[in-house]
Each structure stands twice: as C-alpha cells, then as structure tokens.
Motif scaffolding. Sequence first.
Motif, PDB file in Angstrom:
ATOM      1  N   LEU A  10       0.834  -1.217   0.000  1.00 34.13           N
ATOM      2  CA  LEU A  10       0.000   0.000   0.000  1.00 34.13           C
ATOM      3  C   LEU A  10       0.862   1.257   0.000  1.00 34.13           C
ATOM      4  O   LEU A  10       0.615   2.200  -0.746  1.00 34.13           O
ATOM      5  CB  LEU A  10      -0.933   0.007   1.218  1.00 34.13           C
ATOM      6  N   ILE A  11       1.921   1.231   0.827  1.00 34.52           N
ATOM      7  CA  ILE A  11       2.807   2.406   0.887  1.00 34.52           C
ATOM      8  C   ILE A  11       3.496   2.629  -0.461  1.00 34.52           C
ATOM      9  O   ILE A  11       3.654   3.747  -0.925  1.00 34.52           O
ATOM     10  CB  ILE A  11       3.858   2.231   2.014  1.00 34.52           C
ATOM     11  N   LEU A  12       3.889   1.500  -1.087  1.00 33.95           N
ATOM     12  CA  LEU A  12       4.659   1.611  -2.335  1.00 33.95           C
ATOM     13  C   LEU A  12       3.773   1.678  -3.576  1.00 33.95           C
ATOM     14  O   LEU A  12       4.284   1.638  -4.703  1.00 33.95           O
ATOM     15  CB  LEU A  12       5.623   0.418  -2.450  1.00 33.95           C
ATOM     16  N   LEU A  13       2.454   1.771  -3.372  1.00 33.89           N
ATOM     17  CA  LEU A  13       1.519   1.729  -4.496  1.00 33.89           C
ATOM     18  C   LEU A  13       1.846   2.734  -5.622  1.00 33.89           C
ATOM     19  O   LEU A  13       1.842   2.342  -6.802  1.00 33.89           O
ATOM     20  CB  LEU A  13       0.087   1.935  -3.980  1.00 33.89           C
ATOM     21  N   PRO A  14       2.165   4.000  -5.286  1.00 31.81           N
ATOM     22  CA  PRO A  14       2.489   4.936  -6.376  1.00 31.81           C
ATOM     23  C   PRO A  14       3.668   4.446  -7.225  1.00 31.81           C
ATOM     24  O   PRO A  14       3.631   4.545  -8.450  1.00 31.81           O
ATOM     25  CB  PRO A  14       2.869   6.224  -5.634  1.00 31.81           C
ATOM     26  N   CYS A  15       4.669   3.877  -6.544  1.00 37.73           N
ATOM     27  CA  CYS A  15       5.852   3.365  -7.254  1.00 37.73           C
ATOM     28  C   CYS A  15       5.452   2.168  -8.142  1.00 37.73           C
ATOM     29  O   CYS A  15       5.860   2.061  -9.296  1.00 37.73           O
ATOM     30  CB  CYS A  15       6.893   2.979  -6.215  1.00 37.73           C
ATOM     31  N   PHE A  16       4.595   1.295  -7.597  1.00 34.77           N
ATOM     32  CA  PHE A  16       4.154   0.126  -8.358  1.00 34.77           C
ATOM     33  C   PHE A  16       3.346   0.554  -9.585  1.00 34.77           C
ATOM     34  O   PHE A  16       3.501   0.007 -10.679  1.00 34.77           O
ATOM     35  CB  PHE A  16       3.294  -0.796  -7.475  1.00 34.77           C
ATOM     36  N   LEU A  17       2.461   1.566  -9.397  1.00 33.77           N
ATOM     37  CA  LEU A  17       1.642   2.038 -10.525  1.00 33.77           C
ATOM     38  C   LEU A  17       2.538   2.605 -11.622  1.00 33.77           C
ATOM     39  O   LEU A  17       2.311   2.367 -12.806  1.00 33.77           O
ATOM     40  CB  LEU A  17       0.642   3.098 -10.042  1.00 33.77           C
ATOM     41  N   LEU A  18       3.586   3.302 -11.206  1.00 33.73           N
ATOM     42  CA  LEU A  18       4.539   3.850 -12.175  1.00 33.73           C
ATOM     43  C   LEU A  18       5.216   2.712 -12.946  1.00 33.73           C
ATOM     44  O   LEU A  18       5.311   2.739 -14.188  1.00 33.73           O
ATOM     45  CB  LEU A  18       5.594   4.688 -11.441  1.00 33.73           C
ATOM     46  N   ASN A  19       5.648   1.686 -12.216  1.00 32.98           N
ATOM     47  CA  ASN A  19       6.334   0.550 -12.859  1.00 32.98           C
ATOM     48  C   ASN A  19       5.402  -0.176 -13.839  1.00 32.98           C
ATOM     49  O   ASN A  19       5.813  -0.579 -14.926  1.00 32.98           O
ATOM     50  CB  ASN A  19       6.847  -0.431 -11.803  1.00 32.98           C
ATOM     51  N   ILE A  20       4.131  -0.313 -13.419  1.00 31.46           N
ATOM     52  CA  ILE A  20       3.150  -0.994 -14.283  1.00 31.46           C
ATOM     53  C   ILE A  20       2.905  -0.157 -15.546  1.00 31.46           C
ATOM     54  O   ILE A  20       2.918  -0.675 -16.674  1.00 31.46           O
ATOM     55  CB  ILE A  20       1.831  -1.232 -13.499  1.00 31.46           C
ATOM     56  N   THR A  21       2.745   1.164 -15.349  1.00 33.93           N
ATOM     57  CA  THR A  21       2.502   2.045 -16.506  1.00 33.93           C
ATOM     58  C   THR A  21       3.689   1.983 -17.471  1.00 33.93           C
ATOM     59  O   THR A  21       3.509   1.877 -18.687  1.00 33.93           O
ATOM     60  CB  THR A  21       2.305   3.511 -16.029  1.00 33.93           C
ATOM     61  N   LEU A  22       4.895   2.025 -16.892  1.00 32.51           N
ATOM     62  CA  LEU A  22       6.102   1.961 -17.738  1.00 32.51           C
ATOM     63  C   LEU A  22       6.152   0.666 -18.534  1.00 32.51           C
ATOM     64  O   LEU A  22       6.466   0.667 -19.726  1.00 32.51           O
ATOM     65  CB  LEU A  22       7.352   2.052 -16.858  1.00 32.51           C
ATOM     66  N   ALA A  23       5.806  -0.437 -17.874  1.00 35.91           N
ATOM     67  CA  ALA A  23       5.846  -1.738 -18.542  1.00 35.91           C
ATOM     68  C   ALA A  23       4.823  -1.784 -19.671  1.00 35.91           C
ATOM     69  O   ALA A  23       5.119  -2.279 -20.776  1.00 35.91           O
ATOM     70  CB  ALA A  23       5.579  -2.851 -17.530  1.00 35.91           C
ATOM     71  N   ILE A  24       3.614  -1.237 -19.424  1.00 38.39           N
ATOM     72  CA  ILE A  24       2.564  -1.261 -20.456  1.00 38.39           C
ATOM     73  C   ILE A  24       2.964  -0.375 -21.639  1.00 38.39           C
ATOM     74  O   ILE A  24       2.885  -0.794 -22.796  1.00 38.39           O
ATOM     75  CB  ILE A  24       1.197  -0.816 -19.866  1.00 38.39           C
ATOM     76  N   THR A  25       3.459   0.838 -21.315  1.00 44.77           N
ATOM     77  CA  THR A  25       3.795   1.756 -22.421  1.00 44.77           C
ATOM     78  C   THR A  25       5.008   1.270 -23.224  1.00 44.77           C
ATOM     79  O   THR A  25       5.111   1.547 -24.407  1.00 44.77           O
ATOM     80  CB  THR A  25       4.055   3.192 -21.908  1.00 44.77           C
ATOM     81  N   THR A  26       5.891   0.554 -22.608  1.00 46.14           N
ATOM     82  CA  THR A  26       7.062   0.060 -23.366  1.00 46.14           C
ATOM     83  C   THR A  26       6.841  -1.381 -23.847  1.00 46.14           C
ATOM     84  O   THR A  26       7.762  -2.027 -24.335  1.00 46.14           O
ATOM     85  CB  THR A  26       8.343   0.121 -22.513  1.00 46.14           C
ATOM     86  N   ARG A  27       5.619  -1.863 -23.685  1.00 39.70           N
ATOM     87  CA  ARG A  27       5.206  -3.213 -24.117  1.00 39.70           C
ATOM     88  C   ARG A  27       6.116  -4.315 -23.600  1.00 39.70           C
ATOM     89  O   ARG A  27       6.576  -5.191 -24.317  1.00 39.70           O
ATOM     90  CB  ARG A  27       5.159  -3.278 -25.648  1.00 39.70           C
ATOM     91  N   ARG A  28       6.416  -4.206 -22.328  1.00 39.25           N
ATOM     92  CA  ARG A  28       7.219  -5.263 -21.703  1.00 39.25           C
ATOM     93  C   ARG A  28       6.346  -6.073 -20.770  1.00 39.25           C
ATOM     94  O   ARG A  28       5.240  -5.641 -20.406  1.00 39.25           O
ATOM     95  CB  ARG A  28       8.343  -4.643 -20.881  1.00 39.25           C
TER      96      ARG A  28
END
Length: 431
Positions: free
Chosen positions: A40-58
């Motif tokens: 929960l604390i790291l959620l913003p960081c996780f959302l960023l990582n997920i967005t990066l993975a989706i946008t770079t198609r990884r």
Amino acid sequence: MIKTKISLQTKTQSFTHYDAIKHQYRGNIIDKPIALILILILLPCFLLNITLAITTRRNLFSKKYKTDALSRKVTLHRFSCGLWVKTAVLFDICLGKISFCGIPLTHRLSPDMQFYVLNQIKCKTGIFSLYDLHLKTGITVMTPEQLLEQQLNGNLANYLALMSKSFISIIIYGQKIKRLKESKYLSLFGLDVKNTSMAEAVEWITCSDIPKSKTKIGFFINAHSINLSISNPTFFNQLTKADALFADGSGMRLAAKKAGFLLNGNNNGTDMLPHLCKKCVESSQSLFFFGAKPGIADQAANELSAQFPGLNIAGTEHGYRGTESTQKIITTINKSDCDILLIAMGSPIQEQWLLEHRDQLRCKTALAVGGLFDFYSGSISRSPMWLREIGMEWIWRLMQEPREKFNRYVIGNPLFLYRTFLLGSVNTGVK
Ligand code: UDP
C-alpha cells in the motif's frame, strides 16, 4: 506449534526420529500483513512501474530463479522496469511463497545439515536472515549453523528485530554486494589495506617462519585512523610502514564499497582476539599484553586464560610508565620470549611506539590494538550485538565515554563520510 528449542549442534541424534517433530519457525505469521502494508505504501511506485511496462510493451514482471541454503529452488519476481524493481518480491511474500526472514539464499548448508533442517524445521526461504546480516556487516563471531540456530529459536520480537536490522543494513550498506569487486589488497585513502577474512588475518598473525628479530607489524585502521592520517602526514607515513593494515569497522566497509570493493571481513581486534587465542593454543604460541591502565592488561590476561585453557600469556605491562621506562619494557617483552605482542595505547601512540622500537623487539608479530584490554578485562562493556549488527558499535562507545570520544565520533564520523563520499579521497588517496 511446538516450542522446543532447535539445536543444530545435536542434529545427528535426531535423525532417526525426525518425522516425529516439526518445529515451526515463529514470526512468519506477520509476513502477509506487513507485506500488504508495504504494498500500500509503495503503491504509487508500483503504478509507475506498471505504466512503464505497459507503455514500453514489456512483461510486467521478470523472474529470478534462486536456490536457498537447503537447496530448494525459489522463484522471485521483479518488476521488469521502473523504480525499486526488487520490491515486487512483496507479492511473493503475500502469496506465501517466501518469507521476510527465513532460510538464507546466500550460502549452502552442508548436506547432513540440510537433511536435518528440512525434516525438523518448518521454515520458508527468507529474503533476510541473520547469516545475511552478519555477512553484510562483516561480523565473524558465529558459524552459519549457529546463526541459523539462533534465528530459528527467536520469538516474534526477534523476528521483527531481524527485519528492522536488515532494512537498516540495506539502507546503510546497500544491496549490491555481488557487484563489488574482490581483491586481496585495496587502496583506500592512499593506504594498501589487506582484504582478509578473519581466519586469513589470524593466519597472517600466527604464521611466521622468519626470525623473531624481524618482527612483522600489523595495524587495524578505522575511520578514526584515516582522519588522523589525513590531518597528520607523519602518522600517514607510519601507517604505510606496517607489514599489514587490516580494515576495522563499518566506516572502512563503506569506504571500500565506495571504491567498488567488497571487504571480506570486519577485521577489528576485539572480534579477532578469541580467534587469535584459540589459534595460539593450537599452535603453542604465546602472547604479551602491553598497554592500558595499571591492572587492566593483567585482568584481561586472567579472563582470557580462564576462557582458553592452555593459553600462554607470557607477560603483561601497563601503558602509563612514561618514555623513560621504554627500554625496561622492551627488555621485559623480549625476556618473556613471547611470539605475539599486542600493544594497546591508542592511536597514534601505539603505532609510533611499534615502528620506533621494532628493531629492538624479539617477537614474531606485533599488533596495535587500541582499547582491546579494556573490553576483555571487563572495565568497558562491549556494545550489544544488535548495534554491532547494524555497524553502529561506535554509538555505544560514545555513550560510555562521551567526553573522550566526542571528537572522534561526533566530529570524526561525519568528516570521514564527507571525505569518502563528497571529496572522493577514498579512491585517490588525496588528502
Ligand atoms: N593508553 C595507554 N597509554 C597511554 C594512552 C592510552 O595505555 O599513554 C590506553 C588506554 O588506557 C586505552 C587505550 O590505550 O586502554 C586506548 O584506547 P582507545 O579507546 O583510544 O582505542 P581504540 O580501540 O578506540 O583505538
């Protein structure tokens, strides 16, 4: 849950009826709630990582395959891109595949020990362990088996303490131990430091086939000695004349890391002395204690003789006789026919004394050991293990002698860090 103490020392006796008991490693029950809170604390960081993975198609995650100390295969998840990619392991913890604290991933137990632990103790692999903590800070006072035994016998409070200490050690020392270079010698602050494990250092001290007239000299250097060597060029030159410089303390560990090297051990005199005494008993070598206040070296000698039967302490001498008695002291040391001289008069007096008189000494090895006898006589208590485990023993020493140690630690430690991390003196030796 069976609360019998786990003893890895008596493991062989239990082999025949191993299936009768299965100890439960306490602490694992808090893994999931803590992992959830951290997610929960790291959620913003996780959302960023997920967005990066989706946008770079990884792929969202990559997998890391590891083997733990019991040869069990474990799969750890990481984010394939973004920030703090390793924190994806929190999902593995939530799914119950791995624990925060458990069986280490960094070494392998002997096959019989693996068999015993696997069949007697219910314990998952852990991203943290007492063994890893000691490895990180270079403490070498217990074997891997003793560390595992202590960890598995811990209660919930010990589990939380181990987690906290492991987090702190990651903040201080970082995680990337494996990327550091290994080398027998390191150049730190312009000094050639011997990068030995505790066992190798003891071997160097006790193994000598040269005559006693060619005394070899070893110094332990720490953040304080580095600060002294930078403000006092004579002391720097004296340090360069030693046959071996051993790295002592967490400051030197950080400095070595900054230079890109892994220190094999924390070669401080206090941890080393029991290993040295043991080796001296085995190899029939004698010690001479010189230094500290009247009565302290004697007391330390008595304590150690009681602890190590057969230990030969050939003589003691206190460190406040004044320079006029120097020749008398040298005669006493030589007459004792000791093999190893330990001199405890603080830096830079002890180093200066040894270099000035090395040609007159008749012993195989001489070491400058600081406040060692104060600890072993019991006149100053050693810091609790939890402080040593996070490399903060100096806080204890400061609390015990606030006036005497103020400059050394309160001024000296930040200065050392400034020199290491901001001035870059560690790599260049620039003063
Ligand atoms: N000491 C000594 N003679 C002196 C000055 C100091 O024997 O002229 C002793 C002192 O009693 C203490 C040791 O040297 O036992 C210095 O300890 P310190 O805490 O400075 O050493 P460290 O372990 O921090 O290097």
